[in-house]
Design a protein around this motif. Structure first.
Motif, PDB file in Angstrom:
ATOM      1  N   UNK A 127     -53.375 -25.207 -72.826  1.00 17.31           N
ATOM      2  CA  UNK A 127     -53.073 -23.464 -72.060  1.00 17.31           C
ATOM      3  C   UNK A 127     -52.408 -22.271 -72.351  1.00 17.31           C
ATOM      4  N   UNK A 128     -52.829 -21.430 -72.685  1.00 18.81           N
ATOM      5  CA  UNK A 128     -52.721 -20.692 -73.752  1.00 18.81           C
ATOM      6  C   UNK A 128     -52.254 -19.130 -72.660  1.00 18.81           C
ATOM      7  N   UNK A 129     -51.633 -17.851 -73.161  1.00 16.17           N
ATOM      8  CA  UNK A 129     -51.337 -17.036 -72.430  1.00 16.17           C
ATOM      9  C   UNK A 129     -51.474 -15.718 -73.925  1.00 16.17           C
ATOM     10  N   UNK A 130     -52.494 -14.824 -74.080  1.00 15.85           N
ATOM     11  CA  UNK A 130     -52.485 -13.614 -74.928  1.00 15.85           C
ATOM     12  C   UNK A 130     -51.174 -12.930 -75.014  1.00 15.85           C
ATOM     13  N   UNK A 131     -50.578 -12.633 -75.834  1.00 24.11           N
ATOM     14  CA  UNK A 131     -49.139 -12.220 -76.479  1.00 24.11           C
ATOM     15  C   UNK A 131     -47.941 -13.665 -76.597  1.00 24.11           C
ATOM     16  N   UNK A 132     -48.391 -14.342 -75.904  1.00 29.62           N
ATOM     17  CA  UNK A 132     -47.128 -15.379 -75.554  1.00 29.62           C
ATOM     18  C   UNK A 132     -47.151 -16.521 -75.983  1.00 29.62           C
ATOM     19  N   UNK A 133     -48.528 -16.928 -76.360  1.00 23.76           N
ATOM     20  CA  UNK A 133     -48.637 -18.197 -77.172  1.00 23.76           C
ATOM     21  C   UNK A 133     -49.637 -19.272 -76.687  1.00 23.76           C
ATOM     22  N   UNK A 134     -49.692 -20.519 -77.226  1.00 24.80           N
ATOM     23  CA  UNK A 134     -50.317 -20.913 -77.041  1.00 24.80           C
ATOM     24  C   UNK A 134     -50.015 -23.339 -76.710  1.00 24.80           C
ATOM     25  N   UNK A 135     -50.198 -24.133 -76.239  1.00 24.87           N
ATOM     26  CA  UNK A 135     -49.473 -25.038 -76.078  1.00 24.87           C
ATOM     27  C   UNK A 135     -50.795 -26.088 -76.528  1.00 24.87           C
TER      28      UNK A 135
END
Length: 144
Positions: A127-135
């Motif tokens: 699960x990832x969001x550009x500029x916010x990180x990845x899990x």
């Protein structure tokens, strides 16, 4: 899993400290016990932690969370890094796919990690969001 996670942290601490990245380990008691090959899982965790450190800016954070249920043990590796673009998410487990520059990655780490987790009877998701990180979350069968 807690001992294995602590061993991984020890192995990447020097690289993280160069960027002043904090690595946290959170484990919900009772600590989950997976039915797995610890050496194979160590390889996967080291790959995911190294990727997280490389994707995270100075003074960022990487968190390893351990929890589970009656059915599975879960390991989540979450970073405050740059994130993965949506158009790349469907390809990150493909062999030789990389978004890193020339000479900085082979595109095999996530592919090999996916293969190992699959052979261990588990599942790896992202699960990832550009500029916010990845899990990245790994689910493995528990020891019964």
């Amino acid at each position: 899993l807690k001992d294995l996670a602590q061993e991984c942290i020890t192995l990447v601490e020097a690289e993280a400290s160069l960027k002043k990245i904090e690595i946290r380990l959170e484990s919900i008691a009772p600590h989950p016990i997976a039915w797995t090959d610890p050496y194979q899982l160590l390889q996967v965790l080291l790959n995911l932690l190294t990727n997280s450190i490389q994707a995270t800016n100075t003074h960022g954070r990487v968190t390893i969370r351990l929890n589970g249920s009656l059915e599975e043990a879960r390991i989540a590796i979450q970073d405050t890094g740059c994130g993965i673009a949506e158009e790349h998410l469907t390809r990150i487990f493909e062999p030789f796919f990389t978004t890193k520059g020339v000479g900085k990655g082979t595109g095999m780490g996530l592919y090999v990690s996916w293969g190992i987790i699959t052979k261990l009877g588990g599942l790896i998701t992202v699960n990832s969001s550009v500029g916010h990180g990845t899990t990245f979350t790994i689910s493995l069968p528990i020891k019964k």
